[in-house]
Design an enzyme around this catalytic site. Structure first.
Site, PDB file in Angstrom:
ATOM      1  N   HIS A  83      21.662 -23.782  82.030  1.00 42.27           N
ATOM      2  CA  HIS A  83      20.376 -23.160  82.302  1.00 42.27           C
ATOM      3  C   HIS A  83      19.858 -22.340  81.134  1.00 42.27           C
ATOM      4  O   HIS A  83      18.722 -22.473  80.732  1.00 42.27           O
ATOM      5  CB  HIS A  83      20.332 -22.331  83.580  1.00 42.27           C
ATOM      6  CG  HIS A  83      18.900 -22.015  83.901  1.00 42.27           C
ATOM      7  ND1 HIS A  83      18.000 -22.997  84.234  1.00 42.27           N
ATOM      8  CD2 HIS A  83      18.196 -20.888  83.828  1.00 42.27           C
ATOM      9  CE1 HIS A  83      16.809 -22.472  84.370  1.00 42.27           C
ATOM     10  NE2 HIS A  83      16.880 -21.191  84.128  1.00 42.27           N
ATOM     11  N   TYR A 110      16.257 -21.578  77.934  1.00 46.28           N
ATOM     12  CA  TYR A 110      15.619 -20.365  77.403  1.00 46.28           C
ATOM     13  C   TYR A 110      15.823 -20.259  75.899  1.00 46.28           C
ATOM     14  O   TYR A 110      14.977 -19.739  75.186  1.00 46.28           O
ATOM     15  CB  TYR A 110      16.113 -19.126  78.153  1.00 46.28           C
ATOM     16  CG  TYR A 110      15.541 -19.088  79.544  1.00 46.28           C
ATOM     17  CD1 TYR A 110      14.252 -18.603  79.761  1.00 46.28           C
ATOM     18  CD2 TYR A 110      16.236 -19.612  80.621  1.00 46.28           C
ATOM     19  CE1 TYR A 110      13.700 -18.628  81.021  1.00 46.28           C
ATOM     20  CE2 TYR A 110      15.679 -19.642  81.891  1.00 46.28           C
ATOM     21  CZ  TYR A 110      14.412 -19.152  82.083  1.00 46.28           C
ATOM     22  OH  TYR A 110      13.849 -19.191  83.330  1.00 46.28           O
ATOM     23  N   HIS A 151       9.698 -32.314  86.171  1.00 49.16           N
ATOM     24  CA  HIS A 151       9.682 -30.862  85.973  1.00 49.16           C
ATOM     25  C   HIS A 151      10.105 -30.483  84.555  1.00 49.16           C
ATOM     26  O   HIS A 151       9.401 -29.763  83.854  1.00 49.16           O
ATOM     27  CB  HIS A 151      10.608 -30.167  86.980  1.00 49.16           C
ATOM     28  CG  HIS A 151      10.896 -28.742  86.616  1.00 49.16           C
ATOM     29  ND1 HIS A 151       9.947 -27.752  86.729  1.00 49.16           N
ATOM     30  CD2 HIS A 151      11.985 -28.151  86.092  1.00 49.16           C
ATOM     31  CE1 HIS A 151      10.461 -26.612  86.297  1.00 49.16           C
ATOM     32  NE2 HIS A 151      11.695 -26.827  85.902  1.00 49.16           N
ATOM     33  N   PHE A 152      11.256 -30.994  84.110  1.00 48.47           N
ATOM     34  CA  PHE A 152      11.703 -30.479  82.810  1.00 48.47           C
ATOM     35  C   PHE A 152      10.962 -31.124  81.652  1.00 48.47           C
ATOM     36  O   PHE A 152      10.891 -30.538  80.575  1.00 48.47           O
ATOM     37  CB  PHE A 152      13.232 -30.501  82.664  1.00 48.47           C
ATOM     38  CG  PHE A 152      13.875 -31.838  82.503  1.00 48.47           C
ATOM     39  CD1 PHE A 152      13.778 -32.537  81.319  1.00 48.47           C
ATOM     40  CD2 PHE A 152      14.618 -32.387  83.532  1.00 48.47           C
ATOM     41  CE1 PHE A 152      14.386 -33.771  81.161  1.00 48.47           C
ATOM     42  CE2 PHE A 152      15.242 -33.621  83.387  1.00 48.47           C
ATOM     43  CZ  PHE A 152      15.118 -34.313  82.195  1.00 48.47           C
ATOM     44  N   HIS A 153      10.380 -32.307  81.880  1.00 46.81           N
ATOM     45  CA  HIS A 153       9.521 -32.829  80.807  1.00 46.81           C
ATOM     46  C   HIS A 153       8.269 -31.961  80.668  1.00 46.81           C
ATOM     47  O   HIS A 153       7.809 -31.701  79.565  1.00 46.81           O
ATOM     48  CB  HIS A 153       9.145 -34.287  81.055  1.00 46.81           C
ATOM     49  CG  HIS A 153      10.179 -35.251  80.549  1.00 46.81           C
ATOM     50  ND1 HIS A 153      11.335 -35.525  81.233  1.00 46.81           N
ATOM     51  CD2 HIS A 153      10.257 -35.967  79.395  1.00 46.81           C
ATOM     52  CE1 HIS A 153      12.066 -36.387  80.527  1.00 46.81           C
ATOM     53  NE2 HIS A 153      11.434 -36.665  79.407  1.00 46.81           N
ATOM     54  N   ARG A 206      16.470 -40.319  89.886  1.00 45.17           N
ATOM     55  CA  ARG A 206      16.285 -40.300  88.443  1.00 45.17           C
ATOM     56  C   ARG A 206      17.321 -41.206  87.793  1.00 45.17           C
ATOM     57  O   ARG A 206      18.277 -41.622  88.431  1.00 45.17           O
ATOM     58  CB  ARG A 206      16.391 -38.869  87.925  1.00 45.17           C
ATOM     59  CG  ARG A 206      17.762 -38.274  88.089  1.00 45.17           C
ATOM     60  CD  ARG A 206      17.769 -36.783  87.822  1.00 45.17           C
ATOM     61  NE  ARG A 206      17.753 -36.508  86.392  1.00 45.17           N
ATOM     62  CZ  ARG A 206      18.147 -35.339  85.856  1.00 45.17           C
ATOM     63  NH1 ARG A 206      18.577 -34.366  86.641  1.00 45.17           N
ATOM     64  NH2 ARG A 206      18.107 -35.149  84.569  1.00 45.17           N
ATOM     65  N   ARG A 207      17.106 -41.504  86.502  1.00 48.42           N
ATOM     66  CA  ARG A 207      18.065 -42.253  85.692  1.00 48.42           C
ATOM     67  C   ARG A 207      18.370 -43.639  86.234  1.00 48.42           C
ATOM     68  O   ARG A 207      19.506 -44.092  86.216  1.00 48.42           O
ATOM     69  CB  ARG A 207      19.370 -41.462  85.542  1.00 48.42           C
ATOM     70  CG  ARG A 207      19.183 -40.279  84.633  1.00 48.42           C
ATOM     71  CD  ARG A 207      20.317 -39.332  84.727  1.00 48.42           C
ATOM     72  NE  ARG A 207      20.228 -38.316  83.674  1.00 48.42           N
ATOM     73  CZ  ARG A 207      20.854 -37.158  83.727  1.00 48.42           C
ATOM     74  NH1 ARG A 207      21.598 -36.862  84.756  1.00 48.42           N
ATOM     75  NH2 ARG A 207      20.726 -36.289  82.755  1.00 48.42           N
TER      76      ARG A 207
END
Lengths: 543, 162
Positions: free
Chosen positions: A219, A223, A370-372, A433-434
């Site tokens: 995580h 950041y 989301h993370f893209h 996913r994947r």
């Protein structure tokens, strides 16, 4: 003593770091388009190629682009803001080559399909040992950068007793410490489990433990990626937008909160895992939501700084100031576009992070969306903005055209929306996913089809934008006209910092707090694997 | 050190918003008893087929004395076994799973039946399904080159029909 003789000796190292990151980014973008086209069925399927590609894409984007651009950003802004040369230039270059060597080492098994285990490793799938060794060298090389940042700040503080460390370098140092703390998790997993296990020195590893150790890194690493973007928002954008930074102190408070809170909360990645009890997951959720605080504070300070710029430039009314901001500057534009993507992506993140809602979306295409949106969107677009801002200062040559740079940034944002909004949607419709194809006998597949087309459109737009970025920077460096202003100009706060409490000018106290928080949140969950009896070791499996 | 008055206000607003979100999530999780699947039980994945709960004969759907159901499944490349399970609507179901080989995940879309299946550990999901129909059960964690082809079916039927 103000010796400025060689405070530009970080320039070449910085641009070298940026170029490695950018070339990795270009290759990964090409792979990205291959992947969407393959998955949507436009080109013949090859699972070997697809999963090798997706693993390489993840490593290049998540580890190579980020680590190198972050190092490039920090070396440049550290030397220029402190007016101080690199702490140890030879060591810094050694770190650069070591990191690069690690990448080249890992490239071989990745490209030959011997490391198709995703950038998250996923034991008991086992990759070629050289992949893990390469990844380790990448991390060890980046620790050299951590040391440089810490030593440069300490050296400066010694020479300037009682003065406030420039906010930009305060942020760089916070990020270096964040990375030092958080990389311990993955380093332990790789050194104590994956490397000896893949070499056959130990037969079995506990996969549950490996997952907990990886979550320690997984995580806060986001950041680590995000930090330079935040630093640019606070310290570079306000001046370029035509105004001042609303609050220097709030920047420090946000950086400290990001550093302290983001490391010990990684188990929200394990909500759906057996082997970790619900109570610990709950504890990690509390911290996960607490990280909203520095983001909300940053949103306020950065947007207030933008408003100030707009009003100073003649903007009036409730929203009139928005149009007056100096959007012509590529870095300012990248921050604006980044904030849009962060806002939308952030709402999605709150759902993932919710202890009680995660089951609806865990490991669906929603997560990829989301993370893209947050990483490839917000973070990368601001990386691009910083490159456009630094290039003239490092190379002494202007961009050929700011308009081309702006077009490239807009294209990146729209491409990212067109790619990721459908992904969120089909994730809610259950798509895992994947996957490389959709061989499922269920009516759901028909509901995914249209969105798979959109995703290809988004992917192609992103590749065009990525190529434009490289071309813009290359042409500036080789053909740009002379740039006279090559000094780094930092934003001035509305209220100059005259005195600063010690806790907002250093990290000693905060490091102790992180240590305690880490022991509380990870101590027992890790210890539990060793004291709970029967071994549950697993041998390596091929892909 | 200078913190603007509006900024102070925003700080407190942010704090209240953050605490409120955490409070709402906590309340909803506790009051509706929604918790992530978090059993902490070990199992020797190499010996699943030899004996015990996950032996082939013991897999499948069982009705318990109290009317609830227990489903026992094994995840193995590339399928979930048994490949078709059927449970009644609005009935408590306990699903227990173990992996025979590598990491897997399983998800029935539109439901909270979602869990990782980690070799060496037993996954347990406690839920009840509120809509009848046929649900695909997708493997949602990369498990090897055949990952796409790993799926099975869940049927949620009217009460009394099975």
């Amino acid at each position: 003593m103000e010796t400025t003789m060689d405070y530009k000796n970080g320039d070449k190292l910085s641009i070298s770091n940026y170029w490695v990151g950018l070339l990795a980014f270009l290759v990964a973008s090409i792979l990205g388009v291959y992947q969407v086209a393959e998955r949507a069925g436009f080109i013949p399927q090859s699972v070997e190629l697809y999963f090798a590609s997706i693993s390489t894409h993840g490593v290049l984007m998540g580890f190579v682009l980020t680590t190198f651009v972050i190092m490039g950003f920090s070396y440049f802004t550290a030397c220029r803001s402190l007016k101080q040369p690199l702490w140890n230039a030879k060591l810094a270059w050694f770190g650069f080559y070591l990191t690069l060597f690690g990448v080249l080492l890992a490239a071989y098994p990745l490209l030959t399909g011997q490391a198709s285990v995703m950038y998250t490793f996923y034991p008991p799938l086992a990759a070629h040992p050289v992949f893990y060794i390469g990844a380790t060298l990448l991390v060890v090389g980046s620790w050299v950068w951590v040391l440089q940042m810490i030593m440069m700040t300490l050296t400066w503080k010694k020479a300037h007793p009682g003065e406030a460390v420039p906010l930009v370098q305060f942020g760089n140092t916070a990020n270096a410490l964040l990375w030092a703390w958080t990389s311990v998790g993955v380093a332990s997993e790789v050194l104590m489990q994956l490397i000896p296990w893949s070499l056959g020195l130990i037969d079995e590893i506990d996969v549950g433990l490996a997952r907990v150790l990886f979550s320690w890194t997984l995580h806060a690493i986001v950041y680590f990626w995000l930090f330079p973007a935040y630093i640019a928002m606070y310290t570079l954008m306000p001046k370029l937008a035509g105004g001042r930074l609303f609050s220097d102190e709030m920047g420090r408070i946000s950086f400290i909160m990001l550093l302290v809170i983001s490391v010990p909360i990684g188990m929200h990645h394990l909500y759906m895992d057996p082997g970790v009890s619900a109570g610990w997951k709950f504890v990690h959720m509390l911290g996960t939501f607490a990280v909203m605080m520095p983001t909300l504070l940053t949103g306020f300070t950065v947007i207030a700084s933008m408003e100030l710029a707009g009003r100073l430039r003649g903007g009036t009314g409730l929203f009139g100031w928005i149009a007056k901001i100096n959007w012509k500057d590529p870095l300012v534009l990248s921050v604006g576009l980044g904030l849009l993507m962060l806002t939308i992506g952030g709402f999605g993140g709150a759902i993932n992070a919710a202890y009680s809602m995660n089951a609806m979306v865990h490991n669906t295409q929603w997560i990829t969306g989301h993370f893209h949106l947050i990483f490839a969107g917000t973070v990368v677009v601001i990386y691009m903005g910083t490159a456009y801002h630094f290039w003239p200062k490092i190379t002494g040559r202007k961009l050929i055209s700011d308009a081309h740079a702006r077009l490239q940034l807009w294209l990146w944002m729209w491409g990212m929306f067109i790619l990721t909004i459908p992904w969120h949607y089909i994730g809610l419709l259950g798509q895992p996913r994947r996957i490389s194809s959709m061989p499922y006998d269920t009516p759901l597949v028909e509901r995914w089809d249209f969105h798979e087309m959109l995703m290809v459109v988004g992917g192609v737009m992103l590749l065009v934008s990525a190529v434009m970025l490289i071309v813009n920077l290359y042409l500036a460096q080789t053909k740009g006209v002379k740039e006279d202003n090559t000094e780094l100009e930092l934003s001035v706060p509305v209220h100059p910092v005259v005195s600063i409490p010690k806790v907002l000018n250093g990290f000693a106290l905060w490091n102790w707090i992180i240590l305690v928080y880490l022991v509380i949140s990870y101590g027992y969950p890790i210890l539990h694997f060793f004291i709970s009896g029967d071994s549950v070791g697993v041998t390596p499996w091929g892909v | 050190m200078h913190i603007d008055a509006t900024e102070k206000k925003w700080f407190y607003i942010s704090l209240v918003v953050t605490i409120a979100i955490i409070a709402i999530l906590t309340f909803s999780a506790i009051s509706t008893n929604i918790h992530p699947p978090s059993s902490v039980e070990k199992v020797d994945s190499n010996r699943l087929h030899l004996d015990g709960e996950f032996k082939e004969d013991n897999l499948g759907v069982k009705k318990n004395a109290d009317g609830s159901y227990t489903v026992t499944m094994v995840a193995a490349r590339y399928g979930f076994y048994p490949q078709r399970i059927e449970v009644p609507i609005n009935t408590p179901v306990k699903i227990r799973m173990a992996s025979f080989d590598v990491l897997h995940g399983i998800h029935a879309p539109f439901t909270n039946f979602n869990t990782m299946v980690v070799p060496g550990y037993i996954s347990e999901v406690n839920t009840s399904f509120t809509k009848t129909g046929e649900y695909p059960l997708f493997c949602n964690e990369f498990c090897g080159l055949g990952h796409d082809h790993m799926w099975s079916k869940l049927i949620v039927s009217e009460k009394g029909s099975n």
